[in-house]
Design an enzyme around this catalytic site. Structure first.
Site, PDB file in Angstrom:
ATOM      1  N   GLU A 316     -22.965   1.667  44.084  1.00  0.00           N
ATOM      2  CA  GLU A 316     -23.323   3.070  44.418  1.00  0.00           C
ATOM      3  C   GLU A 316     -24.803   3.403  44.055  1.00  0.00           C
ATOM      4  OE1 GLU A 316     -20.194   5.578  43.737  1.00  0.00           O
ATOM      5  OE2 GLU A 316     -19.103   5.046  45.464  1.00  0.00           O
ATOM      6  N   ASP A 390     -10.304   3.224  45.983  1.00  0.00           N
ATOM      7  CA  ASP A 390     -10.954   4.327  45.489  1.00  0.00           C
ATOM      8  C   ASP A 390      -9.961   5.517  45.200  1.00  0.00           C
ATOM      9  OD1 ASP A 390     -12.756   6.053  44.171  1.00  0.00           O
ATOM     10  OD2 ASP A 390     -13.817   6.428  45.572  1.00  0.00           O
ATOM     11  N   GLU A 418      -9.530  14.093  43.233  1.00  0.00           N
ATOM     12  CA  GLU A 418     -10.675  13.929  44.148  1.00  0.00           C
ATOM     13  C   GLU A 418     -10.081  13.783  45.685  1.00  0.00           C
ATOM     14  OE1 GLU A 418     -13.554  10.770  43.286  1.00  0.00           O
ATOM     15  OE2 GLU A 418     -14.286  11.131  45.288  1.00  0.00           O
TER      16      GLU A 418
HETATM   17  O1  GCW Z   1     -14.697   8.023  44.170  1.00  0.00           O
HETATM   18  C1  GCW Z   1     -16.016   7.642  44.090  1.00  0.00           C
HETATM   19  C2  GCW Z   1     -16.563   9.063  43.802  1.00  0.00           C
HETATM   20  C3  GCW Z   1     -17.867   9.054  43.276  1.00  0.00           C
HETATM   21  C4  GCW Z   1     -17.775   8.455  41.978  1.00  0.00           C
HETATM   22  C5  GCW Z   1     -17.168   6.979  42.348  1.00  0.00           C
HETATM   23  C6  GCW Z   1     -17.031   6.248  41.075  1.00  0.00           C
HETATM   24  C7  GCW Z   1     -18.763   8.945  39.860  1.00  0.00           C
HETATM   25  O2  GCW Z   1     -16.743   9.815  45.101  1.00  0.00           O
HETATM   26  O3  GCW Z   1     -18.145  10.599  43.060  1.00  0.00           O
HETATM   27  O4  GCW Z   1     -18.939   8.587  41.138  1.00  0.00           O
HETATM   28  O5  GCW Z   1     -16.007   6.838  42.820  1.00  0.00           O
HETATM   29  O6  GCW Z   1     -16.081   6.098  40.688  1.00  0.00           O
HETATM   30  O7  GCW Z   1     -17.965   5.696  40.505  1.00  0.00           O
END
Ligand code: GCW
Length: 724
Positions: A316, A390, A418
């Site tokens: 990311e 995720d 989340e």
């Molecule tokens: O779930 C995603 C989140 C991001 C997060 C990323 C990760 C910290 O939306 O906000 O970043 O995973 O785990 O690196």
């Protein structure tokens, strides 16, 4: 009237008056939730037993930790037993609670438990009812002071949950070594995916001013055996590694040390360039390695027990070794080498999903990391989220559990909700984490559970750990939703012992957080145990996932445009006229092959694939026949309707506790349940309407959803909507 008769009637009248006052509702005092599960409410039925057994509290040792133990016990006894528990170093031959280690306490030393204590380790402990010189005593012993502290909290949990303490014989040791919280806290005080206020760390005030919450936080963690915290976001701000910030971090570390809580930092891979002024952060460049060695040495001068680094690299947009054509292992090893002389570890995240690796995001991390298995240093571990995507409401376990035979893996869980309703929905994660921890990887035949992989029984990993993305913030009740506290608690308990049941943990938490009244505890535990499945049903049942937009909260299956296709919802559901789901079978993109047999076969075949994962692994026609005999479409409708119905059930159960739970917390939870029930209906209607354009079939609420619903309201609501 005779004088004696007069007296008698006055006596009776007074008695009646007293009874009337007693039976009038005594208001339950409001609570704000700040004390979490450490409220130490007055002990009930067994109070006398406790008082008899604990006539003295004997805590020996001259350390901050032993003083913390003494204070904790004294204040707990004060409020639980109504007797100021005075703490002493001398025993005086009374029924007593004796706490310490063989080296701080002669009494414990003379018990000759050394071999057992050595076996339990410095974080483990023994709690035993025994006698010394014919006087009954209860002993909390450990070979280490932190073990004695953990034992103290364990003992207090027994009291808080109303357990008898006459014949105690408890031996505990943590199943994994590293039990850490990962804070996604930014230096500006915001929290990525935080739903409970601002960051607890007041960077502007540290190191001089030390908010009392820092020690409260350490105490809470110690109460469930959490022994470390990564305090900054994995999307790391490089400034955390500057001297200015390290001094602040050191202040926290000093406060936390007596609680056994070590500090870790998320490190930005490009730090040598950004802070060191180097031209490169290439891990194979000696000057880069030297920069990190010097940085590690600087950190350890300030924080001698610094835990190590957590790294999000090449994920990311974060920098990483692949920017220089190097592997994740080469990057991790360079940092591991810098930390090794000081005893630190590197936790290298497997949350990578480079589009070049494979068209399916689900498969990418496994492909990248299994290639590198065995190439990591002994103090480097790969940190893997529970599922391959995720933190979705439900995912099958990540195939890297069991897939990494020589490189230790830590599990990364997420307490902050989340994708699970944030701090608005009541969702207890204990059940979800248990499904994950109990999943059998078959890495070494039947019984190779994820939990067994994590604790090093499947492969002899040199380091073992389970971490969780943290959920506390500056909100008075720490976690936003009162029930979100349970996820912090459950994480600690499961990291300590992944074999505990979700129900036991929920019950402990409910007793300590709310009440020891059995009926109420049953109701709360039931709410908690059903809440996750309920959430899955009204959001993403049958293996659906990622049906959200960027807020990760509301339904957005129509989301088909984003910077990356794997950030859309469409990428994951692929709904079209012919059906829905992603074919990850052997006939499809072969993701199932990342699992050991027979797991891969089980997921591969429509006959055996658990329907809870159906659309994760299979693409099915809308009229595909489910095991229930219903079509997929009907089943899907049924799940969404049942989920919304169950959310309303949660609300009804909580309403039934009005007057039993203190008004403030009751209302705060009730207000959120109101939102949850409305959201559940929104989810149901939005998703079904969206998919209906492809299924072209009527939205059919299952019959039982109406007949079996206890609330007319629900049936009426449906009737109104459906125009019946
Ligand atoms: O779930 C995603 C989140 C991001 C997060 C990323 C990760 C910290 O939306 O906000 O970043 O995973 O785990 O690196």
């Amino acid at each position: 009237m005779k004088k004696s008769a007069l007296l008698l009637s006055a006596f009776i009248a007074a008695g009646l008056l007293f009874l009337c006052c007693k039976s009038a509702d005594t208001p339950i005092p409001d609570e704000d939730g700040h004390r979490l599960w450490l409220r130490y409410a007055p002990a009930g039925k067994l109070a006398d037993q406790y008082r008899n057994a604990i006539q003295r509290i004997v805590v020996t040792g001259d350390s901050d930790t032993s003083r913390i133990i003494g204070r904790e016990l004294a204040s707990a006894m004060d409020t639980m037993l109504g007797s100021p528990g005075s703490v002493d170093t001398a025993w005086q031959k009374k029924p007593a609670l004796i706490v310490g280690t063989p080296s701080t306490s002669d009494l414990i030393h003379n018990l000759n438990w050394d071999a057992e204590l050595a076996e339990a380790g410095p974080e483990g402990f023994i709690i035993r009812s025994t006698s010394i010189e014919n006087h009954p005593v209860t002993v909390i012993a450990s070979s280490g002071e932190i073990g004695a502290l953990y034992g103290t909290f364990h003992f207090l949990r027994l009291l808080q949950t109303g357990q008898p303490i006459r014949d105690l014989s408890v031996t505990e040791r943590p199943r994994v070594q590293f039990r850490l919280l990962n804070h996604w806290d930014n230096l500006d005080g915001s929290i990525e995916r935080g739903y409970a206020g601002r960051s607890l760390w007041q960077w502007g005030e540290l190191p001089g001013k030390r908010d009392p919450r820092y020690t409260d936080y350490a105490r809470v963690n110690a109460s469930v055996g959490i022994n470390g915290a990564v305090i900054n976001n994995v999307n790391a701000d490089v400034r955390i590694l500057t001297e200015e910030y390290l001094l602040k971090v050191a202040a926290l570390a000093d406060l936390w040390r007596p609680y056994g809580l070590r500090v870790y930092l998320s490190a930005k891979f490009s730090a040598p360039v950004q802070l060191g002024g180097l031209q490169t952060a290439d891990p194979l460049e000696p000057e880069v390695a030297d920069w990190w060695k010097a940085k590690a040495a600087e950190i350890y001068r300030l924080i001698p027990d610094f835990g190590g680094f957590l790294v999000k690299a090449n994920s990311e947009g974060q920098p990483g070794p692949k920017d220089y054509g190097r592997t994740h292992a080469e990057g991790a090893n360079m940092l591991a080498d810098a930390l090794a002389p000081h005893g630190g570890i590197v936790m290298w995240r497997a949350f990578v999903y480079d589009q070049d690796v494979d068209p399916d995001r689900v498969k990418r991390a496994y492909i990248e990391f299994t290639k590198l298995d065995g190439r990591f240093r002994r103090n480097a571990v790969v940190q893997v989220k529970n599922g391959p995507i995720d933190f979705q409401p439900r995912e099958p376990f990540h195939p890297l559990f069991g897939g990494m035979k020589q490189t230790p893996v830590f599990a990364e869980l997420q307490a902050t909700q989340e994708y699970l309703g944030q701090a608005k929905h009541l969702v207890y994660h204990g059940t979800m984490w248990k499904e994950f921890l109990d999943s059998d990887t078959y890495a070494k035949g039947a019984g190779s559970t994820v939990g067994g992989v994590l604790d090093g029984t499947v492969y002899p990993y040199p380091v073992t750990g389970i971490v969780s993305v943290a959920n506390p913030g500056t909100d008075t009740n720490w976690c936003g939703h009162h029930f979100s506290q349970a996820n912090w608690y459950a994480f600690g308990r499961l990291a300590w012992n992944h074999r505990l049941s979700a129900g036991q943990i929920a019950e402990e938490w409910a007793r300590m957080t709310f009440t020891n009244d059995d009926g109420t505890v049953d109701a709360i535990r039931d709410m908690m145990l059903s809440s996750w499945e309920t959430f899955v049903s009204y959001t993403m049942p049958l293996g659906l996932h990622h049906l959200i937009g960027t807020d990760h909260y509301a339904p957005m299956p129509e989301n088909d445009r984003a910077r990356r296709s794997d950030w859309t919802a469409f990428y994951y559901h692929r709904a079209a006229a012919d059906g829905i789901g992603v074919d990850r079978t052997r006939k499809g993109n072969k993701a199932v092959e990342q699992y050991f047999p027979p797991v891969c076969d089980r997921f591969d075949s429509l006959e055996t694939c658990p329907e809870k994962f159906l659309l994760w692994f299979h693409r099915c026609a809308w009229n595909y026949r489910m095991k229930s005999g219903l079509t997929l479409w009907q089943e899907l409708c049924g799940k969404y309707y049942a989920g919304a119905e169950q959310a309303a059930d949660l609300q009804a159960k909580w309403q039934s506790l009005a007057g039993i739970i203190d008004p403030r917390r009751h209302k705060e939870v009730a207000d959120r349940l109101e939102i949850q029930v409305e959201d559940a209906v929104k989810w149901r209607d939005h998703i079904l309407k969206y998919f209906q354009q492809y299924s072209q079939m009527p939205i059919e609420p299952p019959k039982q959803a109406i007949t079996y619903g206890h609330r007319r309201l629900y049936a009426n609501r449906y009737k109104t909507r459906a125009g019946i």
